[in-house]
Scaffold this motif. Structure first.
Motif, PDB file in Angstrom:
ATOM      1  N   LEU A 135      -0.534  -3.387 -60.660  1.00  0.00           N
ATOM      2  CA  LEU A 135      -1.764  -3.996 -60.138  1.00  0.00           C
ATOM      3  C   LEU A 135      -2.799  -2.895 -59.967  1.00  0.00           C
ATOM      4  O   LEU A 135      -2.566  -1.923 -59.243  1.00  0.00           O
ATOM      5  CB  LEU A 135      -1.495  -4.666 -58.780  1.00  0.00           C
ATOM      6  N   ALA A 270      -9.107 -10.795 -59.995  1.00  0.00           N
ATOM      7  CA  ALA A 270      -9.702 -11.299 -58.757  1.00  0.00           C
ATOM      8  C   ALA A 270     -10.756 -10.309 -58.300  1.00  0.00           C
ATOM      9  O   ALA A 270     -10.564  -9.106 -58.430  1.00  0.00           O
ATOM     10  CB  ALA A 270      -8.629 -11.422 -57.678  1.00  0.00           C
ATOM     11  N   TYR A 286     -12.225 -15.640 -58.994  1.00  0.00           N
ATOM     12  CA  TYR A 286     -11.015 -15.452 -59.802  1.00  0.00           C
ATOM     13  C   TYR A 286     -11.299 -15.861 -61.240  1.00  0.00           C
ATOM     14  O   TYR A 286     -11.789 -16.964 -61.484  1.00  0.00           O
ATOM     15  CB  TYR A 286      -9.884 -16.309 -59.211  1.00  0.00           C
ATOM     16  N   SER A 310      -5.110 -16.819 -62.759  1.00  0.00           N
ATOM     17  CA  SER A 310      -6.269 -16.579 -61.885  1.00  0.00           C
ATOM     18  C   SER A 310      -6.237 -17.575 -60.729  1.00  0.00           C
ATOM     19  O   SER A 310      -6.530 -17.225 -59.574  1.00  0.00           O
ATOM     20  CB  SER A 310      -7.591 -16.724 -62.655  1.00  0.00           C
ATOM     21  N   SER A 312      -3.575 -18.879 -59.540  1.00  0.00           N
ATOM     22  CA  SER A 312      -2.476 -18.456 -58.668  1.00  0.00           C
ATOM     23  C   SER A 312      -2.942 -17.340 -57.720  1.00  0.00           C
ATOM     24  O   SER A 312      -2.630 -17.345 -56.522  1.00  0.00           O
ATOM     25  CB  SER A 312      -1.301 -18.004 -59.548  1.00  0.00           C
ATOM     26  N   MET A 313      -3.725 -16.388 -58.265  1.00  0.00           N
ATOM     27  CA  MET A 313      -4.255 -15.323 -57.388  1.00  0.00           C
ATOM     28  C   MET A 313      -5.152 -15.915 -56.307  1.00  0.00           C
ATOM     29  O   MET A 313      -5.150 -15.475 -55.161  1.00  0.00           O
ATOM     30  CB  MET A 313      -5.040 -14.288 -58.207  1.00  0.00           C
ATOM     31  N   ARG A 316      -3.153 -17.249 -53.550  1.00  0.00           N
ATOM     32  CA  ARG A 316      -2.534 -16.177 -52.762  1.00  0.00           C
ATOM     33  C   ARG A 316      -3.549 -15.467 -51.858  1.00  0.00           C
ATOM     34  O   ARG A 316      -3.320 -15.301 -50.668  1.00  0.00           O
ATOM     35  CB  ARG A 316      -1.907 -15.156 -53.727  1.00  0.00           C
ATOM     36  N   TYR A 317      -4.675 -15.044 -52.428  1.00  0.00           N
ATOM     37  CA  TYR A 317      -5.594 -14.168 -51.678  1.00  0.00           C
ATOM     38  C   TYR A 317      -6.679 -14.903 -50.898  1.00  0.00           C
ATOM     39  O   TYR A 317      -7.202 -14.382 -49.932  1.00  0.00           O
ATOM     40  CB  TYR A 317      -6.253 -13.154 -52.628  1.00  0.00           C
ATOM     41  N   SER A 322       0.655 -18.940 -50.600  1.00  0.00           N
ATOM     42  CA  SER A 322       1.460 -17.993 -51.389  1.00  0.00           C
ATOM     43  C   SER A 322       2.658 -18.645 -52.062  1.00  0.00           C
ATOM     44  O   SER A 322       3.050 -18.247 -53.155  1.00  0.00           O
ATOM     45  CB  SER A 322       2.015 -16.869 -50.533  1.00  0.00           C
ATOM     46  N   ALA A 325       1.520 -20.139 -55.125  1.00  0.00           N
ATOM     47  CA  ALA A 325       1.220 -19.069 -56.089  1.00  0.00           C
ATOM     48  C   ALA A 325       2.513 -18.544 -56.711  1.00  0.00           C
ATOM     49  O   ALA A 325       2.603 -18.367 -57.938  1.00  0.00           O
ATOM     50  CB  ALA A 325       0.466 -17.935 -55.387  1.00  0.00           C
ATOM     51  N   ASP A 329       3.545 -18.508 -60.699  1.00  0.00           N
ATOM     52  CA  ASP A 329       3.932 -17.265 -61.398  1.00  0.00           C
ATOM     53  C   ASP A 329       5.318 -17.409 -62.029  1.00  0.00           C
ATOM     54  O   ASP A 329       5.545 -16.989 -63.168  1.00  0.00           O
ATOM     55  CB  ASP A 329       3.932 -16.071 -60.423  1.00  0.00           C
TER      56      ASP A 329
END
Ligand code: NAD
Length: 368
Positions: A135, A270, A286, A310, A312-313, A316-317, A322, A325, A329
């Protein structure tokens, strides 16, 4: 009680609308299985918005983003709009103002090469037998791109041009906290990339990294000079977990990482702004790492996975979902493991199932 999140959907141009439609199907499925809903405001951006009303980022689009928890962005641009004045071109006129308006200071780009896709990476297979998962966290609003003074003048009868690489300590602290927090949720290893042997801004960067490390005692912090980091990324990408760096270095390293990952069609990104008060969630935008791919737009063959990841991110963020997400994934990884391939990641091996955009998303949904 069901959780509801507001998101702005800006599909944009080229393959943007195709991959976005499929991503929204995946989102529908994961919402149903994980007990939350999204209220979606779909708005025009980029060339599509220029065609509609003459501007790549209309006020109605900005307003929808302001009312949302996150922006899910497709891609903008294409040959049709390339001859317009720079300020109203799709990328310059939409992406940069959005970054500025929402203070998006942290760019997160995963560089993932799944074990079954190592053939698509230009890195020798024997160096990455199990693929890799890095990452890259890039500072997005400071450094030499924005530092002043910047310009051109005559000195001693000669033209000189200059830029200023400048960072405030607070800017370094906030990007490092994003990177350390991301590392905590992954392999707990962080490499801070700088040029502290030459640059004053990098000396401050390194000192600050050492200070912030005290807040995250579980994360193993190391430092690399940027020239060495560029080499190590192609020599042993699987040794990295999270990498954090300033704007210019990150611009270059994140593209190197995209290249060694194999296909742009697999890579999300992101851009995060401020944290929402009292939470660990960020306002964010995203989008896939690639562009609008005009060469394949409208054919139904684009890989939707960059857009799906994207989303999924975003879960999460920005939305605090999560588990949903993780589910996306895992479903994507299983889909690739099971041999589903769009053209960009296909090898022609008879064991593969060659699919288009819609069928790829369908295969992901079936594995959720
Ligand atoms: P690109 O990323 O659109 O395409 C590069 C290559 O990768 C093309 O061969 C394309 O077919 C392929 N590719 C990209 N995404 C793919 C996917 N999901 N599935 C399969 N193949 C995929 O870059 P480019 O050709 O340099 O730019 C095209 C347009 O996109 C330009 O107008 C550029 O300004 C714009 N652009 C937009 C963004 C953005 O919206 N953030 C980013 C980069 C480029």
């Amino acid at each position: 009680m069901s959780r509801t999140h507001c998101i702005a959907i800006l599909a944009g141009d080229g393959i943007g609308p195709e991959v976005m439609t499929q991503t929204l199907r995946v989102l529908d499925a994961v919402e149903a299985s994980h007990g939350f809903t999204t209220e979606r405001s779909e708005r025009l951006v980029g060339g599509a918005a220029i065609d509609d009303g003459g501007h790549p980022l209309p006020p109605a689009t900005v307003e929808a983003c302001e009312k949302s928890d996150a922006i899910l962005f497709g891609s903008v641009g294409g040959p049709k709009w390339e001859s317009l004045p720079p300020d109203i071109q799709p990328e310059r006129g939409a992406l940069l103002p959005l970054r500025k308006r929402f203070g998006l200071f942290a760019n997160l780009r995963p560089g993932v090469c799944l074990p079954s896709l190592t053939h698509a990476s230009p890195v020798k297979g024997e160096l990455i037998p199990n693929g890799f998962d890095v990452l890259c966290v890039r500072e997005l609003t400071g450094g030499v791109y924005f530092g002043t003074p910047k310009g051109r003048e005559e000195r001693d009868g000669e033209t000189v041009a200059f830029d200023t690489m400048v960072y405030k300590k607070s800017e370094i602290e906030r990007i490092l906290r994003v990177a350390f927090t991301a590392a905590m949720g992954r392999g707990k290893k962080l490499v801070s990339v700088d040029k502290a042997n030459v640059l004053a801004s990098s000396v401050l960067w390194r000192e600050t990294a050492l200070e912030i490390a005290n807040e995250f005692p579980e994360v193993e912090l190391s430092h690399l000079y940027v020239d060495n980091a560029a080499m190590q990324l192609v020599r042993r990408p699987d040794s990295f977990d999270v990498l954090v760096t300033e704007n210019l270095f990150g611009d270059i390293l994140s593209d190197e990482m995209a290249m060694i990952s194999g296909s742009l069609g697999m890579l999300p990104s992101a851009s995060l702004g401020a944290k929402k008060e009292g939470t660990d969630l960020y306002f964010g935008m995203y989008e896939p790492s690639g562009g609008s791919a005009p060469d394949i737009a409208g054919q139904g063959v684009a890989n939707p996975i960059a857009q799906i990841l994207s989303a999924s991110m975003m879960l999460r963020y920005s939305l605090g979902e999560s588990e949903a997400a993780d589910a996306i994934d895992a479903a994507v990884a299983k889909t690739i493991d099971d041999g589903f391939r769009t053209g960009d990641i296909a090898t022609g091996d008879p064991s593969e199932t060659r699919v288009g955009t819609e069928a790829m998303a369908g295969a992901v949904i079936a594995r959720l």
